[in-house]
Design a protein around this motif. Structure first.
Motif, PDB file in Angstrom:
ATOM      1  N   GLU A 283      92.625  21.397  49.777  1.00 24.00           N
ATOM      2  CA  GLU A 283      93.118  22.608  49.471  1.00 24.00           C
ATOM      3  C   GLU A 283      92.207  23.700  50.152  1.00 24.00           C
ATOM      4  O   GLU A 283      91.146  23.490  50.624  1.00 24.00           O
ATOM      5  CB  GLU A 283      92.861  23.041  47.997  1.00 24.00           C
ATOM      6  CG  GLU A 283      93.953  22.090  47.180  1.00 24.00           C
ATOM      7  CD  GLU A 283      94.105  22.616  45.931  1.00 24.00           C
ATOM      8  OE1 GLU A 283      93.551  23.455  45.464  1.00 24.00           O
ATOM      9  OE2 GLU A 283      95.156  22.060  45.157  1.00 24.00           O
ATOM     10  N   GLN A 284      93.151  24.737  50.603  1.00 17.80           N
ATOM     11  CA  GLN A 284      92.200  25.756  51.311  1.00 17.80           C
ATOM     12  C   GLN A 284      92.212  27.203  50.624  1.00 17.80           C
ATOM     13  O   GLN A 284      93.576  27.192  50.099  1.00 17.80           O
ATOM     14  CB  GLN A 284      92.454  26.014  52.567  1.00 17.80           C
ATOM     15  CG  GLN A 284      92.469  24.644  53.607  1.00 17.80           C
ATOM     16  CD  GLN A 284      92.944  24.807  55.015  1.00 17.80           C
ATOM     17  OE1 GLN A 284      92.419  25.753  55.739  1.00 17.80           O
ATOM     18  NE2 GLN A 284      93.746  23.909  55.603  1.00 17.80           N
TER      19      GLN A 284
ATOM     20  N   GLN B 137      98.273  15.962  57.738  1.00 20.42           N
ATOM     21  CA  GLN B 137      99.406  15.015  57.127  1.00 20.42           C
ATOM     22  C   GLN B 137     100.683  15.465  56.833  1.00 20.42           C
ATOM     23  O   GLN B 137     101.188  16.715  56.859  1.00 20.42           O
ATOM     24  CB  GLN B 137      99.077  14.510  55.550  1.00 20.42           C
ATOM     25  CG  GLN B 137      97.835  13.791  55.326  1.00 20.42           C
ATOM     26  CD  GLN B 137      97.098  13.912  54.303  1.00 20.42           C
ATOM     27  OE1 GLN B 137      96.731  15.178  53.789  1.00 20.42           O
ATOM     28  NE2 GLN B 137      96.606  13.026  53.608  1.00 20.42           N
TER      29      GLN B 137
ATOM     30  N   ARG C 142     101.353  18.815  63.575  1.00 20.01           N
ATOM     31  CA  ARG C 142     100.346  18.173  62.847  1.00 20.01           C
ATOM     32  C   ARG C 142      99.199  18.813  63.482  1.00 20.01           C
ATOM     33  O   ARG C 142      98.993  18.723  64.714  1.00 20.01           O
ATOM     34  CB  ARG C 142     100.398  16.579  63.005  1.00 20.01           C
ATOM     35  CG  ARG C 142     100.958  16.103  61.391  1.00 20.01           C
ATOM     36  CD  ARG C 142     100.848  14.629  61.806  1.00 20.01           C
ATOM     37  NE  ARG C 142     101.843  14.065  62.388  1.00 20.01           N
ATOM     38  CZ  ARG C 142     101.835  12.619  62.552  1.00 20.01           C
ATOM     39  NH1 ARG C 142     100.958  11.990  62.149  1.00 20.01           N
ATOM     40  NH2 ARG C 142     102.753  12.135  63.301  1.00 20.01           N
TER      41      ARG C 142
ATOM     42  N   ILE D  81      96.808  21.184  59.554  1.00 15.53           N
ATOM     43  CA  ILE D  81      97.178  19.881  58.554  1.00 15.53           C
ATOM     44  C   ILE D  81      97.492  18.685  59.179  1.00 15.53           C
ATOM     45  O   ILE D  81      98.428  18.765  60.001  1.00 15.53           O
ATOM     46  CB  ILE D  81      98.020  20.636  57.657  1.00 15.53           C
ATOM     47  CG1 ILE D  81      97.627  21.514  56.864  1.00 15.53           C
ATOM     48  CG2 ILE D  81      98.548  19.484  56.460  1.00 15.53           C
ATOM     49  CD1 ILE D  81      98.553  22.643  56.306  1.00 15.53           C
TER      50      ILE D  81
ATOM     51  N   VAL E 280     105.017  20.449  57.925  1.00 14.57           N
ATOM     52  CA  VAL E 280     104.132  19.893  58.906  1.00 14.57           C
ATOM     53  C   VAL E 280     104.821  18.386  59.245  1.00 14.57           C
ATOM     54  O   VAL E 280     105.265  17.458  58.461  1.00 14.57           O
ATOM     55  CB  VAL E 280     102.812  19.208  58.235  1.00 14.57           C
ATOM     56  CG1 VAL E 280     101.844  18.986  59.465  1.00 14.57           C
ATOM     57  CG2 VAL E 280     102.269  20.533  57.528  1.00 14.57           C
TER      58      VAL E 280
ATOM     59  N   VAL F 161      96.181  27.634  49.848  1.00 16.79           N
ATOM     60  CA  VAL F 161      97.080  26.728  50.393  1.00 16.79           C
ATOM     61  C   VAL F 161      97.047  25.267  49.802  1.00 16.79           C
ATOM     62  O   VAL F 161      96.020  24.795  49.787  1.00 16.79           O
ATOM     63  CB  VAL F 161      96.483  26.610  52.039  1.00 16.79           C
ATOM     64  CG1 VAL F 161      97.229  25.315  52.881  1.00 16.79           C
ATOM     65  CG2 VAL F 161      96.417  28.042  52.700  1.00 16.79           C
ATOM     66  N   HIS F 162      97.918  24.756  49.801  1.00 19.12           N
ATOM     67  CA  HIS F 162      98.168  23.365  48.856  1.00 19.12           C
ATOM     68  C   HIS F 162      98.280  22.321  49.876  1.00 19.12           C
ATOM     69  O   HIS F 162      99.074  21.364  49.574  1.00 19.12           O
ATOM     70  CB  HIS F 162      99.479  23.398  48.031  1.00 19.12           C
ATOM     71  CG  HIS F 162      99.202  24.288  46.708  1.00 19.12           C
ATOM     72  ND1 HIS F 162      99.666  23.792  45.512  1.00 19.12           N
ATOM     73  CD2 HIS F 162      98.842  25.453  46.522  1.00 19.12           C
ATOM     74  CE1 HIS F 162      99.555  24.729  44.619  1.00 19.12           C
ATOM     75  NE2 HIS F 162      98.626  25.888  45.377  1.00 19.12           N
ATOM     76  N   SER F 163      97.053  22.168  50.789  1.00 20.23           N
ATOM     77  CA  SER F 163      96.959  21.182  51.528  1.00 20.23           C
ATOM     78  C   SER F 163      95.951  20.154  50.873  1.00 20.23           C
ATOM     79  O   SER F 163      95.575  20.259  49.783  1.00 20.23           O
ATOM     80  CB  SER F 163      96.365  21.435  52.831  1.00 20.23           C
ATOM     81  OG  SER F 163      95.329  22.411  52.889  1.00 20.23           O
ATOM     82  N   ASP F 164      95.602  19.085  51.575  1.00 19.46           N
ATOM     83  CA  ASP F 164      94.747  18.168  50.993  1.00 19.46           C
ATOM     84  C   ASP F 164      93.579  18.089  52.128  1.00 19.46           C
ATOM     85  O   ASP F 164      93.773  17.363  53.054  1.00 19.46           O
ATOM     86  CB  ASP F 164      95.455  16.804  50.718  1.00 19.46           C
ATOM     87  CG  ASP F 164      94.505  15.808  50.046  1.00 19.46           C
ATOM     88  OD1 ASP F 164      93.324  16.165  49.477  1.00 19.46           O
ATOM     89  OD2 ASP F 164      94.716  14.720  50.014  1.00 19.46           O
TER      90      ASP F 164
ATOM     91  N   THR G  24     105.261  18.754  53.177  1.00 19.95           N
ATOM     92  CA  THR G  24     105.442  20.582  53.003  1.00 19.95           C
ATOM     93  C   THR G  24     104.276  20.928  52.262  1.00 19.95           C
ATOM     94  O   THR G  24     103.818  20.331  51.217  1.00 19.95           O
ATOM     95  CB  THR G  24     106.746  20.586  52.219  1.00 19.95           C
ATOM     96  OG1 THR G  24     107.917  20.053  52.799  1.00 19.95           O
ATOM     97  CG2 THR G  24     107.122  21.909  51.932  1.00 19.95           C
ATOM     98  N   VAL G  25     103.760  21.817  52.734  1.00 18.69           N
ATOM     99  CA  VAL G  25     102.371  22.483  52.140  1.00 18.69           C
ATOM    100  C   VAL G  25     102.852  23.927  51.697  1.00 18.69           C
ATOM    101  O   VAL G  25     103.339  24.905  52.539  1.00 18.69           O
ATOM    102  CB  VAL G  25     101.457  22.272  52.902  1.00 18.69           C
ATOM    103  CG1 VAL G  25     100.169  23.230  52.549  1.00 18.69           C
ATOM    104  CG2 VAL G  25     100.825  21.102  53.453  1.00 18.69           C
TER     105      VAL G  25
END
Ligand SMILES: [Cu+2]
Length: 120
Positions: free
Chosen positions: A80-81, A99, A57, A97, A119, A75-78, A102-103
């Protein structure tokens, strides 16, 4: 006798302070070092392709990119990037990231998953 004990106690506590300072450990840098992944785009393929990569993390991920054409990584993070890369060799950084989960890191041009960041 009492006086001797008292001064012994003072000396002991002074020694304890000194050794406490001496024992202080350097913070380990493992978790702050970025994870490095080499990525190659060639024609309509990308390497790696869908590999799972474990990251901690908050750990940054450095993508060392070699590409025959410029493009963009999603990048499907929250939140997004979106990371643009140039033709040739370049390095882009995915911000750590926070949280767990899986990203997916994708190329929308190729419609392919490059890596799945796990992560933890
Ligand atoms: Cu996407």
């Amino acid at each position: 006798m009492r006086r001797t004990l008292a001064s012994a106690a003072v000396i002991l506590s002074a020694l304890a302070l000194v050794s406490a300072c001496g024992d202080e450990e350097e913070p380990t840098s493992d978790s702050t070092e970025p994870k490095v992944i080499e990525v190659t785009f060639e024609g309509d393929s990308v390497t790696p392709s869908g590999d799972r990569v474990e990251v901690s993390r908050g750990q940054d991920v450095e993508l060392k990119i070699t590409a025959d054409t410029a493009g963009e990584i999603h990048v499907h993070s929250d939140p997004e990037q979106e990371l643009e890369y140039a033709e040739g060799e370049s390095t882009v950084t995915i911000e750590g990231i926070d949280q767990p989960g899986t990203v997916e890191v994708e190329s929308h041009e190729l419609d392919k998953v490059i890596v799945q960041l796990e992560v933890r």
